[in-house]
Write an enzyme that holds these catalytic residues in place. Structure first.
Site, PDB file in Angstrom:
ATOM      1  N   SER A  89      48.277  55.711  -2.597  1.00 34.10           N
ATOM      2  CA  SER A  89      48.803  57.058  -2.847  1.00 34.10           C
ATOM      3  C   SER A  89      47.700  58.095  -2.652  1.00 34.10           C
ATOM      4  O   SER A  89      46.515  57.751  -2.643  1.00 34.10           O
ATOM      5  CB  SER A  89      49.316  57.127  -4.296  1.00 34.10           C
ATOM      6  OG  SER A  89      49.428  58.452  -4.757  1.00 34.10           O
ATOM      7  N   TYR A 148      49.574  57.014 -13.421  1.00 27.67           N
ATOM      8  CA  TYR A 148      49.843  56.703 -12.012  1.00 27.67           C
ATOM      9  C   TYR A 148      48.552  56.745 -11.204  1.00 27.67           C
ATOM     10  O   TYR A 148      48.268  55.845 -10.408  1.00 27.67           O
ATOM     11  CB  TYR A 148      50.843  57.719 -11.479  1.00 27.67           C
ATOM     12  CG  TYR A 148      51.345  57.500 -10.086  1.00 27.67           C
ATOM     13  CD1 TYR A 148      50.790  58.210  -9.018  1.00 27.67           C
ATOM     14  CD2 TYR A 148      52.391  56.628  -9.831  1.00 27.67           C
ATOM     15  CE1 TYR A 148      51.260  58.043  -7.732  1.00 27.67           C
ATOM     16  CE2 TYR A 148      52.867  56.457  -8.533  1.00 27.67           C
ATOM     17  CZ  TYR A 148      52.303  57.164  -7.499  1.00 27.67           C
ATOM     18  OH  TYR A 148      52.772  56.997  -6.209  1.00 27.67           O
TER      19      TYR A 148
HETATM   20  P1  NAP Z   1      61.338  54.882  -5.410  1.00 28.30           P
HETATM   21  O1  NAP Z   1      62.253  55.586  -4.483  1.00 28.30           O
HETATM   22  O2  NAP Z   1      61.298  55.243  -6.853  1.00 28.30           O
HETATM   23  O3  NAP Z   1      61.554  53.286  -5.267  1.00 28.30           O
HETATM   24  C1  NAP Z   1      60.751  52.447  -6.039  1.00 28.30           C
HETATM   25  C2  NAP Z   1      61.233  51.032  -5.815  1.00 28.30           C
HETATM   26  O4  NAP Z   1      60.491  50.142  -6.660  1.00 28.30           O
HETATM   27  C3  NAP Z   1      62.697  50.862  -6.177  1.00 28.30           C
HETATM   28  O5  NAP Z   1      63.338  49.976  -5.285  1.00 28.30           O
HETATM   29  C4  NAP Z   1      62.600  50.245  -7.568  1.00 28.30           C
HETATM   30  O6  NAP Z   1      63.724  49.465  -7.893  1.00 28.30           O
HETATM   31  C5  NAP Z   1      61.415  49.339  -7.388  1.00 28.30           C
HETATM   32  N1  NAP Z   1      60.868  48.892  -8.676  1.00 28.30           N
HETATM   33  C6  NAP Z   1      60.398  49.656  -9.684  1.00 28.30           C
HETATM   34  N2  NAP Z   1      59.995  48.877 -10.692  1.00 28.30           N
HETATM   35  C7  NAP Z   1      60.213  47.585 -10.312  1.00 28.30           C
HETATM   36  C8  NAP Z   1      59.986  46.310 -10.915  1.00 28.30           C
HETATM   37  N3  NAP Z   1      59.455  46.205 -12.148  1.00 28.30           N
HETATM   38  N4  NAP Z   1      60.333  45.191 -10.235  1.00 28.30           N
HETATM   39  C9  NAP Z   1      60.892  45.298  -9.009  1.00 28.30           C
HETATM   40  N5  NAP Z   1      61.123  46.467  -8.370  1.00 28.30           N
HETATM   41  C10 NAP Z   1      60.779  47.599  -9.026  1.00 28.30           C
HETATM   42  O7  NAP Z   1      59.847  55.063  -4.899  1.00 28.30           O
HETATM   43  P2  NAP Z   1      59.271  55.407  -3.450  1.00 28.30           P
HETATM   44  O8  NAP Z   1      59.017  56.865  -3.342  1.00 28.30           O
HETATM   45  O9  NAP Z   1      60.070  54.692  -2.401  1.00 28.30           O
HETATM   46  O10 NAP Z   1      57.837  54.713  -3.607  1.00 28.30           O
HETATM   47  C11 NAP Z   1      57.620  53.379  -3.209  1.00 28.30           C
HETATM   48  C12 NAP Z   1      56.140  53.140  -3.378  1.00 28.30           C
HETATM   49  O11 NAP Z   1      55.415  54.147  -2.668  1.00 28.30           O
HETATM   50  C13 NAP Z   1      55.673  53.249  -4.829  1.00 28.30           C
HETATM   51  O12 NAP Z   1      54.625  52.318  -5.048  1.00 28.30           O
HETATM   52  C14 NAP Z   1      55.103  54.669  -4.918  1.00 28.30           C
HETATM   53  O13 NAP Z   1      54.119  54.779  -5.932  1.00 28.30           O
HETATM   54  C15 NAP Z   1      54.501  54.799  -3.563  1.00 28.30           C
HETATM   55  N6  NAP Z   1      54.275  56.157  -3.074  1.00 28.30           N
HETATM   56  C16 NAP Z   1      55.318  57.039  -2.993  1.00 28.30           C
HETATM   57  C17 NAP Z   1      55.061  58.314  -2.453  1.00 28.30           C
HETATM   58  C18 NAP Z   1      56.139  59.359  -2.326  1.00 28.30           C
HETATM   59  O14 NAP Z   1      55.769  60.524  -2.055  1.00 28.30           O
HETATM   60  N7  NAP Z   1      57.396  59.015  -2.484  1.00 28.30           N
HETATM   61  C19 NAP Z   1      53.786  58.646  -2.000  1.00 28.30           C
HETATM   62  C20 NAP Z   1      52.756  57.711  -2.133  1.00 28.30           C
HETATM   63  C21 NAP Z   1      53.018  56.464  -2.652  1.00 28.30           C
HETATM   64  P3  NAP Z   1      64.690  49.991  -9.078  1.00 28.30           P
HETATM   65  O15 NAP Z   1      65.604  50.963  -8.446  1.00 28.30           O
HETATM   66  O16 NAP Z   1      65.370  48.748  -9.532  1.00 28.30           O
HETATM   67  O17 NAP Z   1      63.819  50.613 -10.139  1.00 28.30           O
HETATM   68  C1  GCO Z   2      53.309  63.381  -7.862  1.00 24.95           C
HETATM   69  C2  GCO Z   2      53.925  62.580  -6.752  1.00 24.95           C
HETATM   70  C3  GCO Z   2      52.875  61.795  -6.022  1.00 24.95           C
HETATM   71  C4  GCO Z   2      53.518  60.947  -4.960  1.00 24.95           C
HETATM   72  C5  GCO Z   2      52.510  60.182  -4.188  1.00 24.95           C
HETATM   73  C6  GCO Z   2      51.506  61.052  -3.500  1.00 24.95           C
HETATM   74  O1  GCO Z   2      53.952  63.533  -8.907  1.00 24.95           O
HETATM   75  O2  GCO Z   2      52.171  63.822  -7.653  1.00 24.95           O
HETATM   76  O3  GCO Z   2      54.939  61.729  -7.250  1.00 24.95           O
HETATM   77  O4  GCO Z   2      52.149  61.016  -6.919  1.00 24.95           O
HETATM   78  O5  GCO Z   2      54.392  60.043  -5.524  1.00 24.95           O
HETATM   79  O6  GCO Z   2      51.883  59.201  -4.950  1.00 24.95           O
HETATM   80  O7  GCO Z   2      50.772  60.244  -2.596  1.00 24.95           O
END
Ligand code: NAP
Ligand code: GCO
Length: 259
Positions: free
Chosen positions: A145, A158
């Site tokens: 992230s 986080y």
């Molecule tokens: P999301 O839409 O909230 O999806 C998260 C996924 O993780 C969902 O399928 C959720 O399933 C699953 N999950 C959560 N807890 C779990 C557990 N204990 N066991 C199994 N599955 C679990 O998140 P996203 O935005 O796609 O993010 C995916 C990854 O990318 C995360 O690691 C997040 O930190 C990272 N990330 C996101 C962003 C962003 O801007 N969106 C940026 C950087 C990094 P449930 O629906 O069952 O909870």
């Molecule tokens: C926040 C956001 C970010 C993104 C992502 C950025 O609240 O700042 O959720 O943390 O999820 O991790 O790379």
């Protein structure tokens, strides 16, 4: 050149991939030839995920598995080994965030975020590495992230987890690189998914803020992550190890647009 990115014959496990970033990465790895396995925390989400993959033309294997529960993870990995011969590519994608000012955050909430975002990648990598060693090859991709590098208000747990995940990535690379296992991080910027939906409402100040901090002047989409994920999953990255590939539109390089 095409063979460098060919995943035919490989089995990819993307954790928490019923939707969001994980689902898009799974689609990309499938398009490159990989067999897709995924998990979610309850059967209805697994069932809806299987349907979503079918609609995308992907015959994915899905099962209930809470990635924070080591016995469940070990059982999931054993089932995949029996059905597919083992996990060749692990994408530690499952993650949660709790946006709470640190002094108002309970230790329980802090631990929950650390459990899913840092402990679970350890548990899942530990479960798949032995067979990767036997095969003398494997790919582990940890979804990091911006918070692996930067802090901001309300995301202490986080950021601690994602910072730790960057160092876990480097340590797995260091400890198992000699077995032709590559472990790298993929660091998305700010991406349009359910997790960031609360930050992207038109009236939310964070929406304009992120656009001003991103040279690409836009939020990322999950499609932006597919090519980098295929690269880190494929022979094209066999000498890339312990690296975090940031896919952020340039945020980490940019001081931000003058107001
Ligand atoms: P999301 O839409 O909230 O999806 C998260 C996924 O993780 C969902 O399928 C959720 O399933 C699953 N999950 C959560 N807890 C779990 C557990 N204990 N066991 C199994 N599955 C679990 O998140 P996203 O935005 O796609 O993010 C995916 C990854 O990318 C995360 O690691 C997040 O930190 C990272 N990330 C996101 C962003 C962003 O801007 N969106 C940026 C950087 C990094 P449930 O629906 O069952 O909870
Ligand atoms: C926040 C956001 C970010 C993104 C992502 C950025 O609240 O700042 O959720 O943390 O999820 O991790 O790379």
């Amino acid at each position: 050149m095409r063979n460098l990115f060919d995943l035919t014959g490989k089995t990819a496990w993307i954790t928490g991939a019923s939707y969001g970033i994980g689902f898009s990465i799974a689609q990309g790895l499938a398009a490159a030839g990989a067999a897709i396995v995924f998990n979610d925390i309850n059967q209805s989400l697994v069932d809806s995920g299987i349907e979503a993959y079918k609609e995308a033309g992907i015959d994915a294997y899905g099962a209930v598995c809470d990635v924070t529960d080591e016995p469940q993870v070990q059982a999931f990995v054993a089932a995949v080994a029996e059905k597919f011969g083992g996990v060749d590519i692990l994408v530690n994608n499952a993650g949660i965030i709790k946006r709470i000012p640190m002094t108002e955050m309970s230790a329980e909430d802090f631990r929950k975020v650390i459990d899913v975002d840092l402990n679970a990648p350890f548990i899942c990598a530990k479960a798949v590495i032995p067979r990767m060693i036997e095969k003398r090859g494997g790919k582990i991709i940890n979804i990091c992230s911006m918070m692996s590098e930067l802090g901001r208000e309300t995301v202490s747990a986080y950021a601690a987890a994602k910072g730790g995940l960057k160092m876990l990535t480097r340590n797995i690379a260091s400890e198992y690189g000699e077995f032709n296992i590559q472990c790298n991080g993929l660091g998305p910027g700010y991406i349009e998914t359910p997790q960031t939906a609360p930050l992207r409402t038109p009236e939310h100040p964070f929406n304009k803020f992120i656009i001003s901090k991103t040279p690409a002047a836009r939020w990322g989409t999950t499609d932006d992550l597919v090519g980098p994920a295929v690269f880190l999953s494929s022979p094209a990255s066999d000498f890339v190890n312990g690296h975090v590939l940031y896919v952020d539109g340039g945020i980490l390089a940019y001081i931000g647009k003058q107001p």
